[in-house]
Each structure stands twice: as structure tokens, then as C-alpha cells.
Design an enzyme around this catalytic site. Structure first.
Site, PDB file in Angstrom:
ATOM      1  N   HIS A 181     -10.302 -33.695 -20.398  1.00  0.00           N
ATOM      2  CA  HIS A 181     -11.236 -32.810 -21.111  1.00  0.00           C
ATOM      3  C   HIS A 181     -12.706 -33.115 -20.789  1.00  0.00           C
ATOM      4  CE1 HIS A 181     -11.495 -35.847 -24.487  1.00  0.00           C
ATOM      5  NE2 HIS A 181     -12.726 -35.397 -24.485  1.00  0.00           N
TER       6      HIS A 181
ATOM      7  N   ASP B 229      -3.937 -34.921 -21.355  1.00  0.00           N
ATOM      8  CA  ASP B 229      -5.394 -35.156 -21.266  1.00  0.00           C
ATOM      9  C   ASP B 229      -5.649 -36.414 -20.428  1.00  0.00           C
ATOM     10  OD1 ASP B 229      -8.079 -34.968 -21.650  1.00  0.00           O
ATOM     11  OD2 ASP B 229      -8.061 -35.539 -23.777  1.00  0.00           O
TER      12      ASP B 229
ATOM     13  N   SER C  69     -14.475 -40.799 -25.311  1.00  0.00           N
ATOM     14  CA  SER C  69     -13.405 -40.079 -24.603  1.00  0.00           C
ATOM     15  C   SER C  69     -13.263 -40.557 -23.171  1.00  0.00           C
ATOM     16  CB  SER C  69     -13.727 -38.592 -24.563  1.00  0.00           C
ATOM     17  OG  SER C  69     -13.385 -38.025 -25.778  1.00  0.00           O
ATOM     18  N   GLY C  70     -12.020 -40.672 -22.723  1.00  0.00           N
ATOM     19  CA  GLY C  70     -11.751 -41.084 -21.354  1.00  0.00           C
ATOM     20  C   GLY C  70     -11.735 -42.585 -21.181  1.00  0.00           C
TER      21      GLY C  70
HETATM   22  C1  4AZ Z   1     -14.698 -36.934 -28.876  1.00  0.00           C
HETATM   23  O1  4AZ Z   1     -15.186 -35.916 -29.295  1.00  0.00           O
HETATM   24  C2  4AZ Z   1     -13.823 -37.733 -29.792  1.00  0.00           C
HETATM   25  N1  4AZ Z   1     -11.901 -40.283 -33.574  1.00  0.00           N
HETATM   26  C3  4AZ Z   1     -13.186 -38.837 -29.314  1.00  0.00           C
HETATM   27  C4  4AZ Z   1     -12.386 -39.566 -30.154  1.00  0.00           C
HETATM   28  C5  4AZ Z   1     -12.215 -39.200 -31.463  1.00  0.00           C
HETATM   29  C6  4AZ Z   1     -12.858 -38.097 -31.952  1.00  0.00           C
HETATM   30  C7  4AZ Z   1     -13.665 -37.358 -31.110  1.00  0.00           C
HETATM   31  C8  4AZ Z   1     -11.339 -40.029 -32.327  1.00  0.00           C
HETATM   32  O2  4AZ Z   1     -14.914 -37.349 -27.744  1.00  0.00           O
END
Ligand code: 4AZ
Length: 419
Positions: free
Chosen positions: A228, A273, A369-370
Site C-alpha cells: 500500500h 499487502d 507501514s511497511g
Molecule cells: C498507517 O496508516 C497505519 N495501528 C499503520 C499501522 C496502524 C494504523 C495505521 C496500526 O500507516
């Protein structure tokens, strides 16, 4: 007796009386010479000391852990006891083979010693784990060393190995998942600052030099991240990767050559993902840049296992992003519990795992993320368990973080990278 004493007292007096000025100069010159000799001896000793110090201590040690299968040694439960005669004998045979191998190689001057650290059962035979120690004046060529050591051993194992029969295809020289620094405690949403070298596989994936996502180094030129991250930007030229503790002062930066997104990933669904990033040029491993270990596809990280998530994501929902890499210690959550109505109500599918606490408090957040969720084995070697994927805001009760399960995609990773 009394006469002799008198004579001895008279003699020095006479000598002193008869001394000329040049004799006095002679005496000064002699003491000068002695002082000079002492000075030279001190300087030479100090120089030898400095040389010895640099020869003995000025070299950087490298440790490599290797393992291989012995096909002519039957497993004996006594191998489990490091002080048993069986273990000592096997250790001696293996150390002798390692010594002979490296003493006849290009690394003979750098090789120090080997030691068997574990004997495991494999069918009815054994797999031995050996630690090799090398020393070198150059501390930035661990990767070159490792490749040389690997080639030397592979050549040996495919040739004459004396009384030990070794299966060359079982040979592994791991060197992944090792921290070079550790710091206490826990803080991510509810995380703590890390130290340089603590999570050396962590990378920052940047779009036009702005941190967007985390990523994890799995070899010297491949990283794993989340699909993503690339929803609106699939061109590798827009992306770069940095390594090191601080976002504003990275240790290393690389361009991206290629991005491989899972074929079945369809935004905005969270399934599959996962993406792979190929660097334009491999990194040279250092004490602060290293790869994590990938678990076997069959490996199971059970609920309640300790794991750590790391990243430069925001400290709370819609909060500020830190400059120092954060870490959050947490637990794997049973997928059945995570799919409860009050938690994610069945949204956790195969290939996803939940980690954190149902009470909230510590969680990954936007910008993590990632990035990696890692777990360590009993030897303190770290494996990539998950990839930060999604969650309902950050650190809310009953809304833990959801991660892409690495073991589920292990064969896909293998098919794309050969790792
Ligand atoms: C994000 O938006 C995201 N609480 C990553 C992890 C989590 C929530 C949002 C987990 O990248």
C-alpha cells in the site's frame, strides 16, 4: 678485619682527592650516557607496546556462525552436553578441520579460532553449528570476509574432508538478524527511542526524499515493505531508501531500481499487502546496516510470543513523526481473538497477523507501514515475523496493529528474490 675496613674507607677518599676536572666531566658524560640508554630503552619499549597493542587489539574481530550436516556421525544424546567426552571429541575433530582449512587458505592470517557451539539432531545424523573467529585491521569489510570464508568452506566441503563426511548442500553461513547494540526498555505509539545498531535491518522508504514507509533489509540488495506504500507512486525513480537511526542524518542512502508489488494486492483491500524493493546498488554490511533473518515458511510464531515493532511513524494518531527510530515491545495476538466481534470482526484473513495489546497503549501508527515486526530466538537472532500493514487508528483498546504474515508469503518472496 679492622684494617680491611680502614683500607676500604681510605680508598674512595684517595680517588676523590686525585680527580681532575676532566674526570668530573667524564662522570657526567657517563651518567648522561646511562640516562640516554634508559631513555632509548623506554622509547623502544613504548614503541613495541604500541605495535603489540595494534597487532593484538587494533584488529576488529569478525564472528561467523556456520552450520553443516555430518553424514557419517550418528546422533548421540551426549552431544547435548558440552562437557561430555563425545562432544569434546567431535569439537576437536571439527576445530582441527577448520584450522587446517583456513591455515591453508588466503585467510590464514586473519583466521583466529573455531568452536562448536551446538550439535543438533537431523534424522539420525547431526547438524553442527560452529562459530568462526577472524581478525582484520579493516573493520568495514565483513561482507567481503564472509564471501571469502563461504567460498573457502564450500570448496573444502566438496573435496577432501578427512574422517568427517559433510553434506555440502547443508552448508549455511548465516550472518543475519544480529543486533550490534541493545538498549533497555520499551516506547511508535507508546514506544521508546532505539540506539544505532539495535535494529540494523530497518530502512526508511522515501518518496522525493520524504519518509513515507518503513522497510526491512533481507539481503544486501532486497527489502520487504507493504504494497500500500506504492498505491499512488509506482515509479522506482521517485523512491529512495535510507539506513541508520536518524531520519535527518542517515548513515547510507540508495536509489531504488525496481518495485515488485504482490500480484493479488488490490487497494483498498488489505490482503496481500506485501512488496519487494530492489536497490540500485547493494549495501555493504556494517555494524549499523545488516539484514534480518527470514523464517522458514513452516515456522510458527505462537500467540503471546514477544515481538518488537520499529519505525519512524507518528507517536499517536495524527501526531508528530520522530527523528529517532522508535521501538515498541509487544505480543502476538491469537488470530481467533483478533477476529472477535469487538476487535476486527472477521477482517483478519490468512496471511495477516495481529500484534500489540487488546488494552491498546503500544502500537504501530501512520508512517510505520511497511516496517518490520521482529521476534528473536533463544540465541538472540532476530527474524522478520510481520510487515506493518493496517489497523483502526493507533493504540486504541481492541484495535491492535495488523501485520502481513511473512511465513505465509515466504515462498512468494523466494520466487521473486531467490532468498
Ligand atoms: C498507517 O496508516 C497505519 N495501528 C499503520 C499501522 C496502524 C494504523 C495505521 C496500526 O500507516
Amino acid at each position: 678485619m679492622a684494617k680491611g675496613q680502614l683500607q676500604r674507607q681510605e680508598q674512595p677518599w684517595n680517588i676523590l682527592q686525585n680527580r681532575t676536572e676532566s674526570d668530573t666531566n667524564m662522570k657526567l658524560t657517563r651518567s648522561g650516557k646511562i640516562a640516554l640508554i634508559i631513555l632509548v630503552v623506554i622509547i623502544v619499549a613504548a614503541a613495541i607496546g604500541v605495535i603489540v597493542y595494534f597487532v593484538v587489539y587494533g584488529k576488529t574481530p569478525f564472528y561467523y556462525r556456520i552450520s553443516f550436516k555430518l553424514t557419517n556421525v550418528d546422533y548421540d544424546s551426549k552431544f547435548g552436553k558440552p562437557y561430555s567426552q563425545e562432544y569434546i571429541d567431535l569439537n576437536e575433530r571439527i576445530v582441527s578441520l577448520m584450522n587446517k582449512t583456513f591455515q591453508a587458505s588466503k585467510l590464514r592470517r586473519q583466521y583466529v579460532i573455531s568452536h562448536v557451539v551446538k550439535v543438533r539432531q537431523a534424522n539420525s545424523k547431526v547438524i553442527v553449528e560452529v562459530v568462526l573467529k577472524f581478525k582484520s585491521c579493516y573493520n568495514n569489510n565483513a561482507a567481503v570476509f564472509r564471501d571469502r570464508a563461504r567460498n573457502i568452506l564450500l570448496q573444502k566441503f566438496t573435496g577432501d574432508t578427512g574422517s568427517l563426511c559433510i553434506d555440502p548442500s547443508s552448508f549455511k553461513l548465516s550472518g543475519c538478524g544480529r543486533q550490534t547494540k541493545m538498549s533497555p526498555g520499551n516506547k511508535i505509539a507508546g514506544g521508546l527511542n532505539s540506539v544505532e545498531g539495535e535494529w540494523p535491518w530497518q530502512a526508511s522508504l522515501q518518496q522525493s526524499n520524504i519518509h513515507r514507509c518503513g522497510a526491512t533489509l533481507i539481503s544486501n540488495n532486497w527489502l520487504l515493505t507493504a504494497a500500500h506504500c506504492f498505491v499512488n507512486a509506482k515509479d522506482p525513480q521517485e523512491w529512495s531508501v535510507t539506513f541508520g537511526l536518524l531520519l535527518d542524518d542517515p548513515k547510507l542512502k540508495r536509489r531504488v531500481k525496481n518495485i515488485i508489488i504482490h500480484e493479488q494486492y488490490r487497494y483498498p483491500a488489505h490482503d496481500h499487502d506485501i512488496a519487494i524493493v530492489n536497490l540500485s546498488k547493494p549495501v555493504l554490511y556494517t555494524s549499523t546496516i545488516r539484514k534480518v533473518c527470514l523464517p522458514e515458511a513452516s515456522y510458527n510464531f505462537p500467540p503471546n510470543s514477544d515481538v518488537v515493532v520499529t519505525g519512524w511513524g507518528s507517536i499517536k494518531t495524527d501526531g508528530a513523526s520522530p527523528n529517532v527510530l522508535q521501538k515498541g515491545k509487544m505480543k502476538i495476538i491469537d488470530p481467533a481473538k483478533c477476529n472477535n466481534k469487538e476487535v476486527y470482526n472477521g477482517a483478519i484473513t490468512n496471511g495477516m497477523l495481529c500484534a500489540g495489546f487488546l488494552e491498546g497503549k503500544i502500537d504501530a501508527c501512520q508512517g510505520d507501514s511497511g516496517g518490520p515486526l521482529v521476534g528473536s530466538d533463544s540465541r538472540g537472532i532476530w527474524f522478520l515475523v510481520g510487515i506493518v500493514s493496517w489497523g483502526d487508528e493507533c493504540a486504541l483498546p481492541n484495535k491492535p496493529g495488523v501485520y502481513t504474515e511473512v511465513t505465509y508469503y515466504r515462498n512468494w518472496i523466494m520466487s521473486k528474490t531467490g532468498l
